[in-house]
Design a protein around this motif. Sequence first.
Motif, PDB file in Angstrom:
ATOM      1  N   ILE A 182      46.696  19.446  44.368  1.00  0.00           N
ATOM      2  CA  ILE A 182      47.386  20.379  45.264  1.00  0.00           C
ATOM      3  C   ILE A 182      48.041  19.617  46.422  1.00  0.00           C
ATOM      4  O   ILE A 182      47.366  18.900  47.161  1.00  0.00           O
ATOM      5  N   PRO A 183      49.353  19.785  46.637  1.00  0.00           N
ATOM      6  CA  PRO A 183      50.048  19.105  47.734  1.00  0.00           C
ATOM      7  C   PRO A 183      49.772  19.787  49.077  1.00  0.00           C
ATOM      8  O   PRO A 183      50.443  20.746  49.452  1.00  0.00           O
ATOM      9  N   ARG A 184      48.795  19.282  49.813  1.00  0.00           N
ATOM     10  CA  ARG A 184      48.361  19.918  51.062  1.00  0.00           C
ATOM     11  C   ARG A 184      49.495  19.994  52.087  1.00  0.00           C
ATOM     12  O   ARG A 184      49.521  20.901  52.928  1.00  0.00           O
ATOM     13  N   HIS A 185      50.438  19.052  52.019  1.00  0.00           N
ATOM     14  CA  HIS A 185      51.481  19.006  53.052  1.00  0.00           C
ATOM     15  C   HIS A 185      52.392  20.232  53.032  1.00  0.00           C
ATOM     16  O   HIS A 185      53.010  20.547  54.048  1.00  0.00           O
TER      17      HIS A 185
ATOM     18  N   GLU B 143      56.172  21.452  58.896  1.00  0.00           N
ATOM     19  CA  GLU B 143      56.869  20.223  58.503  1.00  0.00           C
ATOM     20  C   GLU B 143      56.658  19.095  59.512  1.00  0.00           C
ATOM     21  O   GLU B 143      56.503  17.923  59.130  1.00  0.00           O
ATOM     22  N   ALA B 144      56.591  19.439  60.798  1.00  0.00           N
ATOM     23  CA  ALA B 144      56.407  18.420  61.836  1.00  0.00           C
ATOM     24  C   ALA B 144      55.046  17.739  61.732  1.00  0.00           C
ATOM     25  O   ALA B 144      54.857  16.643  62.283  1.00  0.00           O
TER      26      ALA B 144
ATOM     27  N   SER C 177      53.458  17.242  58.658  1.00  0.00           N
ATOM     28  CA  SER C 177      53.223  16.856  57.268  1.00  0.00           C
ATOM     29  C   SER C 177      52.655  15.451  57.146  1.00  0.00           C
ATOM     30  O   SER C 177      51.883  15.169  56.217  1.00  0.00           O
ATOM     31  N   ALA C 178      52.991  14.560  58.095  1.00  0.00           N
ATOM     32  CA  ALA C 178      52.461  13.197  58.044  1.00  0.00           C
ATOM     33  C   ALA C 178      50.953  13.160  58.272  1.00  0.00           C
ATOM     34  O   ALA C 178      50.280  12.197  57.903  1.00  0.00           O
ATOM     35  N   GLN C 179      50.411  14.222  58.893  1.00  0.00           N
ATOM     36  CA  GLN C 179      48.970  14.293  59.154  1.00  0.00           C
ATOM     37  C   GLN C 179      48.225  15.135  58.124  1.00  0.00           C
ATOM     38  O   GLN C 179      47.008  15.320  58.236  1.00  0.00           O
ATOM     39  N   ALA C 180      48.921  15.623  57.126  1.00  0.00           N
ATOM     40  CA  ALA C 180      48.344  16.601  56.209  1.00  0.00           C
ATOM     41  C   ALA C 180      47.138  16.077  55.452  1.00  0.00           C
ATOM     42  O   ALA C 180      46.250  16.857  55.079  1.00  0.00           O
ATOM     43  N   TYR C 181      47.079  14.778  55.202  1.00  0.00           N
ATOM     44  CA  TYR C 181      46.001  14.236  54.380  1.00  0.00           C
ATOM     45  C   TYR C 181      44.954  13.487  55.186  1.00  0.00           C
ATOM     46  O   TYR C 181      44.048  12.879  54.615  1.00  0.00           O
ATOM     47  N   SER C 182      45.046  13.553  56.502  1.00  0.00           N
ATOM     48  CA  SER C 182      43.981  13.021  57.341  1.00  0.00           C
ATOM     49  C   SER C 182      42.835  14.022  57.340  1.00  0.00           C
ATOM     50  O   SER C 182      43.040  15.217  57.109  1.00  0.00           O
TER      51      SER C 182
ATOM     52  N   LEU D  73      44.267  21.269  61.324  1.00  0.00           N
ATOM     53  CA  LEU D  73      45.588  21.271  61.951  1.00  0.00           C
ATOM     54  C   LEU D  73      45.982  22.708  62.288  1.00  0.00           C
ATOM     55  O   LEU D  73      45.643  23.642  61.550  1.00  0.00           O
ATOM     56  N   PRO D  74      46.715  22.916  63.392  1.00  0.00           N
ATOM     57  CA  PRO D  74      47.171  24.267  63.714  1.00  0.00           C
ATOM     58  C   PRO D  74      48.234  24.738  62.725  1.00  0.00           C
ATOM     59  O   PRO D  74      49.072  23.953  62.271  1.00  0.00           O
TER      60      PRO D  74
END
Length: 215
Positions: free
Chosen positions: A31-34, A39-40, A42-47, A51-52
């Motif tokens: 599943i693509p969590r991003h 969108e702003a 998305s770079a943190q989606a897999y940490s 996230l809010p």
Amino acid sequence: MNSAVARKRMVAELVKRGITDQRVLGAMQEIPRHIFVEEAMSAQAYSDGSLPIGEKQTISQPYIVAKMTQLLALTGREKVLELGTGSGYQAAVLATLADRVCTVERIRPLALKARKALDSLRLLNVNLKIGDGTEGWAEEAPFDAILVTAGAPHLPDCLVQQLAPGGRLVIPVGDRIDQKLLLVTKGMDGSVATEECDGCRFVRLIGRNGWNDEQ
């Protein structure tokens, strides 16, 4: 970073933290969590952090998604109820692992965004409605598994009633700041057993059988 590579690293961290269910790990690799975050961000989606997602709500950290899902011990044949759709990410993971998912979100803008994300992945076995999740979904009961993605002040009786014999329910219960994950299992004879698992911190479960907006 390529999202597939990021997911692989995320899953490797989940393994290090004790997630052992290969089906759960496979779903979170897939599943693509991003696409479930702004969108702003998305770079943190897999940490491994929450996230809010707007409306004072969050997407849970990957570890807690994996932990709660693993506790349900899904085999692929279940009908699952999720309370608190939020971004839709947890529903997507469940939809990959179960036969059917019913999910309830009280905040309309979040529900609409979640539906769009789920449809983009062609997860057609997810039925989403807008309403008070603390009341469950009586019309669709009984459920083989129930997962609550917000912190409750107590275990709502109606959810136990909507759980099928042999079913499993995972819910964070505690005060407004900290909760404990509870694993509730219903025996084939209707008996109920409760096990306390990890500590956690969720947004409040708002509704008739949870917190109210003023609390």
